[in-house]
Design a protein around this motif. Sequence first.
Motif, PDB file in Angstrom:
ATOM      1  N   TYR B 274      -0.636  38.653 -90.966  1.00  0.00           N
ATOM      2  CA  TYR B 274       0.226  39.794 -91.340  1.00  0.00           C
ATOM      3  C   TYR B 274      -0.374  41.112 -90.843  1.00  0.00           C
ATOM      4  N   VAL B 275      -1.678  41.251 -91.034  1.00  0.00           N
ATOM      5  CA  VAL B 275      -2.350  42.478 -90.553  1.00  0.00           C
ATOM      6  C   VAL B 275      -2.158  42.596 -89.048  1.00  0.00           C
ATOM      7  N   ASP B 276      -2.353  41.470 -88.359  1.00  0.00           N
ATOM      8  CA  ASP B 276      -2.205  41.460 -86.902  1.00  0.00           C
ATOM      9  C   ASP B 276      -0.773  41.814 -86.501  1.00  0.00           C
ATOM     10  N   TYR B 277       0.165  41.259 -87.255  1.00  0.00           N
ATOM     11  CA  TYR B 277       1.593  41.502 -86.990  1.00  0.00           C
ATOM     12  C   TYR B 277       1.923  42.988 -87.142  1.00  0.00           C
ATOM     13  N   MET B 278       1.346  43.612 -88.172  1.00  0.00           N
ATOM     14  CA  MET B 278       1.615  45.038 -88.416  1.00  0.00           C
ATOM     15  C   MET B 278       1.000  45.914 -87.319  1.00  0.00           C
ATOM     16  N   LEU B 279       0.022  45.348 -86.600  1.00  0.00           N
ATOM     17  CA  LEU B 279      -0.600  46.123 -85.511  1.00  0.00           C
ATOM     18  C   LEU B 279       0.026  45.818 -84.145  1.00  0.00           C
ATOM     19  N   ARG B 280       0.984  44.919 -84.114  1.00  0.00           N
ATOM     20  CA  ARG B 280       1.664  44.637 -82.842  1.00  0.00           C
ATOM     21  C   ARG B 280       2.382  45.894 -82.353  1.00  0.00           C
ATOM     22  N   PRO B 281       2.358  46.136 -81.052  1.00  0.00           N
ATOM     23  CA  PRO B 281       3.008  47.348 -80.531  1.00  0.00           C
ATOM     24  C   PRO B 281       4.477  47.508 -80.941  1.00  0.00           C
ATOM     25  N   ASP B 282       5.240  46.405 -80.950  1.00  0.00           N
ATOM     26  CA  ASP B 282       6.667  46.560 -81.285  1.00  0.00           C
ATOM     27  C   ASP B 282       6.854  46.907 -82.774  1.00  0.00           C
ATOM     28  N   THR B 283       6.039  46.298 -83.639  1.00  0.00           N
ATOM     29  CA  THR B 283       6.127  46.626 -85.072  1.00  0.00           C
ATOM     30  C   THR B 283       5.693  48.075 -85.288  1.00  0.00           C
ATOM     31  N   GLN B 284       4.619  48.448 -84.593  1.00  0.00           N
ATOM     32  CA  GLN B 284       4.088  49.810 -84.727  1.00  0.00           C
ATOM     33  C   GLN B 284       5.116  50.857 -84.279  1.00  0.00           C
ATOM     34  N   LYS B 285       5.783  50.554 -83.162  1.00  0.00           N
ATOM     35  CA  LYS B 285       6.773  51.508 -82.630  1.00  0.00           C
ATOM     36  C   LYS B 285       7.938  51.662 -83.616  1.00  0.00           C
ATOM     37  N   LEU B 286       8.400  50.535 -84.140  1.00  0.00           N
ATOM     38  CA  LEU B 286       9.535  50.564 -85.065  1.00  0.00           C
ATOM     39  C   LEU B 286       9.229  51.430 -86.289  1.00  0.00           C
ATOM     40  N   LEU B 287       8.074  51.195 -86.869  1.00  0.00           N
ATOM     41  CA  LEU B 287       7.737  51.937 -88.091  1.00  0.00           C
ATOM     42  C   LEU B 287       7.346  53.388 -87.783  1.00  0.00           C
ATOM     43  N   ALA B 288       6.609  53.585 -86.703  1.00  0.00           N
ATOM     44  CA  ALA B 288       6.171  54.946 -86.345  1.00  0.00           C
ATOM     45  C   ALA B 288       7.386  55.851 -86.132  1.00  0.00           C
ATOM     46  N   GLU B 289       8.385  55.342 -85.425  1.00  0.00           N
ATOM     47  CA  GLU B 289       9.580  56.160 -85.151  1.00  0.00           C
ATOM     48  C   GLU B 289      10.500  56.226 -86.368  1.00  0.00           C
ATOM     49  N   GLY B 290      10.371  55.250 -87.241  1.00  0.00           N
ATOM     50  CA  GLY B 290      11.195  55.262 -88.450  1.00  0.00           C
ATOM     51  C   GLY B 290      10.736  56.295 -89.461  1.00  0.00           C
ATOM     52  N   VAL B 291       9.425  56.448 -89.601  1.00  0.00           N
ATOM     53  CA  VAL B 291       8.926  57.351 -90.652  1.00  0.00           C
ATOM     54  C   VAL B 291       7.976  58.434 -90.125  1.00  0.00           C
ATOM     55  N   TRP B 292       7.879  58.553 -88.821  1.00  0.00           N
ATOM     56  CA  TRP B 292       7.038  59.590 -88.219  1.00  0.00           C
ATOM     57  C   TRP B 292       5.565  59.443 -88.593  1.00  0.00           C
ATOM     58  N   TYR B 293       5.050  58.222 -88.459  1.00  0.00           N
ATOM     59  CA  TYR B 293       3.615  57.995 -88.637  1.00  0.00           C
ATOM     60  C   TYR B 293       2.997  57.815 -87.252  1.00  0.00           C
ATOM     61  N   SER B 294       1.750  58.277 -87.083  1.00  0.00           N
ATOM     62  CA  SER B 294       1.067  58.065 -85.811  1.00  0.00           C
ATOM     63  C   SER B 294       0.480  56.663 -85.783  1.00  0.00           C
ATOM     64  N   PRO B 295       0.809  55.882 -84.774  1.00  0.00           N
ATOM     65  CA  PRO B 295       0.356  54.479 -84.747  1.00  0.00           C
ATOM     66  C   PRO B 295      -1.140  54.360 -84.466  1.00  0.00           C
ATOM     67  N   ALA B 296      -1.712  53.265 -84.975  1.00  0.00           N
ATOM     68  CA  ALA B 296      -3.138  53.030 -84.746  1.00  0.00           C
ATOM     69  C   ALA B 296      -3.380  52.340 -83.414  1.00  0.00           C
ATOM     70  N   ASN B 297      -2.372  51.582 -82.956  1.00  0.00           N
ATOM     71  CA  ASN B 297      -2.547  50.808 -81.724  1.00  0.00           C
ATOM     72  C   ASN B 297      -2.362  51.726 -80.506  1.00  0.00           C
ATOM     73  N   LYS B 298      -3.381  51.725 -79.640  1.00  0.00           N
ATOM     74  CA  LYS B 298      -3.360  52.593 -78.446  1.00  0.00           C
ATOM     75  C   LYS B 298      -2.259  52.214 -77.462  1.00  0.00           C
ATOM     76  N   VAL B 300       0.801  51.454 -77.979  1.00  0.00           N
ATOM     77  CA  VAL B 300       2.184  51.758 -78.384  1.00  0.00           C
ATOM     78  C   VAL B 300       2.732  52.914 -77.551  1.00  0.00           C
ATOM     79  N   LYS B 301       3.942  52.721 -77.028  1.00  0.00           N
ATOM     80  CA  LYS B 301       4.597  53.794 -76.259  1.00  0.00           C
ATOM     81  C   LYS B 301       5.801  54.283 -77.063  1.00  0.00           C
ATOM     82  N   LEU B 302       5.687  55.463 -77.600  1.00  0.00           N
ATOM     83  CA  LEU B 302       6.774  56.011 -78.401  1.00  0.00           C
ATOM     84  C   LEU B 302       7.760  56.768 -77.527  1.00  0.00           C
ATOM     85  N   ASP B 303       8.977  56.930 -78.028  1.00  0.00           N
ATOM     86  CA  ASP B 303       9.958  57.749 -77.315  1.00  0.00           C
ATOM     87  C   ASP B 303       9.446  59.188 -77.253  1.00  0.00           C
TER      88      ASP B 303
END
Lengths: 291, 345
Positions: B274-298, B300-303
């Motif tokens: 689960y931890v690994d899943y939450m750090l996946r780039p696609d999961t990170q992008k979805l949540l980062a853009e959803g709530v404006w959090y800065s992702p931990a995974n380098k 990740v390519k945000l819009d």
Amino acid sequence: MAVASRPSPIAWLLAPALLLFVLFFVLPFGVMAMMSFYSGNPVTNPNAFLTTRHYERFVFDTAGIYHDALWSTLRIGLITTIVSLLIGYPLAHWMARMQSRLGHALVLMAVIAPMLTGIVVRTFAWMTILQDKGVINTLLIDWGIVSKPLPLMYNEFGTVVALVHIYVPFMVLTLTGVIGRIDERLEQAARSLGAGRLRAFVEVTLPLSLPGILAGSLLVFALSISAYVTPSLMGGTDVLTLPMLIAQQVGTSFNPNFAGALGVVLLLVSLAIVVAYNRILARLSGEQGLA
Amino acid sequence: MISRRTVLGTGALAAATLAAPSILHAQTKTLKITTWGGKWGDIMKATVLPAFEKEFKCTVSADQAFPYVPKLQASPKNDPLYDVLHTNSNEQWNCFTEGLVMDKITPKEAPNVADVYPWAASDKIVGVAIFTSAIGLGFRTDKGLTKPTSWKDLADPKLAGARGSYIIPVNSLGQCHLMMLGKIYGKGLQDLDAAYKALEQLKPIKLVDFTGQMEKMLLSGEVSMGVIHDSGVYRYDGQNQPVDFASPSEGVMALEQVLNVTPGSKVKELAFAYVDYMLRPDTQKLLAEGVWYSPANKKVKLDAKYDEKLLTTEAKVATLIQPDWKWYNARKEDIDARVTKILKG
């Protein structure tokens, strides 16, 4: 003989209430009291030991905030109770003496209506009214009556206002039942013997309604001193009550043992006040114990 | 005529049919986690958790009823209430001190940890951080204020009674602000005497106990400038609200979203997955853009609109200041008492 020793059917009917009391008051309170004498959680921490340090921490109050918090809690509770009684009594009296059934039902609905909304929602509503940019201050400033916002919130005043709004229905409902059972003819007799309206009320109705006053006051006092949400949202930096400290200890300091000690202290102090209040009212009404 | 055998056979079949889902359910592993509510919770429940359940053939039981740590404290260490604890960093350190969570999560347990920025697995973190927000200053753009450039701008006398922060004993942003005051007005984040003195100078100040309330205070104009995390302001992007966020030049404090696994978890492999899943780039992008959090995974390519504002480059994350929560937690009771006295009255 054996039949005589069997519990009566009434006793069996009391069993659910007794079970509820034991499960949801005696047991949790016992656990809380026990935790307050431990250094940690004895169930999960084998190194937890018996100690009185949480009570010493409160009694000696080197932090200089616990005694203030206790006093603040009791003060807010007392003021809320008195104001609720002053607002609730006339309303309850009016309702109890109302002849029209429809009128009574409408007033009852008006009294109960606020209780249909959650405490958090009602407190947020008060915030929109009393805050610096709230309805009252905005109007007063716009009309040129004041130049800067009045301190209506972030203090004890705002806290008491919101608490009174929340707890007045409890006072009214308790008092209405008691006043409604007072025989109106007693008041009429007093008046026929020459007493004025006020004297008849003070010497007849008021003493007879003391059990209602006691019950309503104790209910409102108990609810006020244990209130958490309203003092937290309305009090700002000026208000710190024991329930707020207890929540801090459990939720952010993760020290349930000290929180337990604070809970026990609050309960003991409240019980002492309730007993004293009961005795004073009993003496005033000439009865031995009203509750 | 229906024989007894037919009746019994039909009954057995019906019972087996009815019991099948619960038997299947009993065989399916359940992962117990904590997670936030609000928009974050909506995304988790609608997208992230169902996808995880499908991929790992498990069920996830998510607790959104804060506070989590007292509940974890009350459960046995060998059968903890949660398998994965999601909290801010200060609470993770409390749990770590009590042996309720692990020390670190390494790439061996969760391969995507290899791709995180250094702050997400630094010595200031137990477990691993999956996101961060930047704690800085939110301000009203319609009050004639110039965009703050320093933390000292909050002390501007014009803001008396219209500045906001948090009830320090209950809110980690308030605790971060206190440490920042030590850095700005004293010798560093741990200079508490300087911090207390500076806090006294900020009175009158409006204090709230959670960030959502600060957002409401800023939106209603109850405060003109207040301590807040960037997400709490950026989430109103496109709603035409007169609020903006400023990153002070002295740096922004990190408000990390941290995941950690409980040592007594019975489904540890699933917890790491689960931890690994939450750090996946696609999961990170979805949540980062959803709530404006800065992702931990380098990786990740945000819009562009998110990339511009969030901490998504090495240079930007260098502005993050991570507090030493182990140090702070050890002094919390004394600090709580001191600040309560300072701010009362």
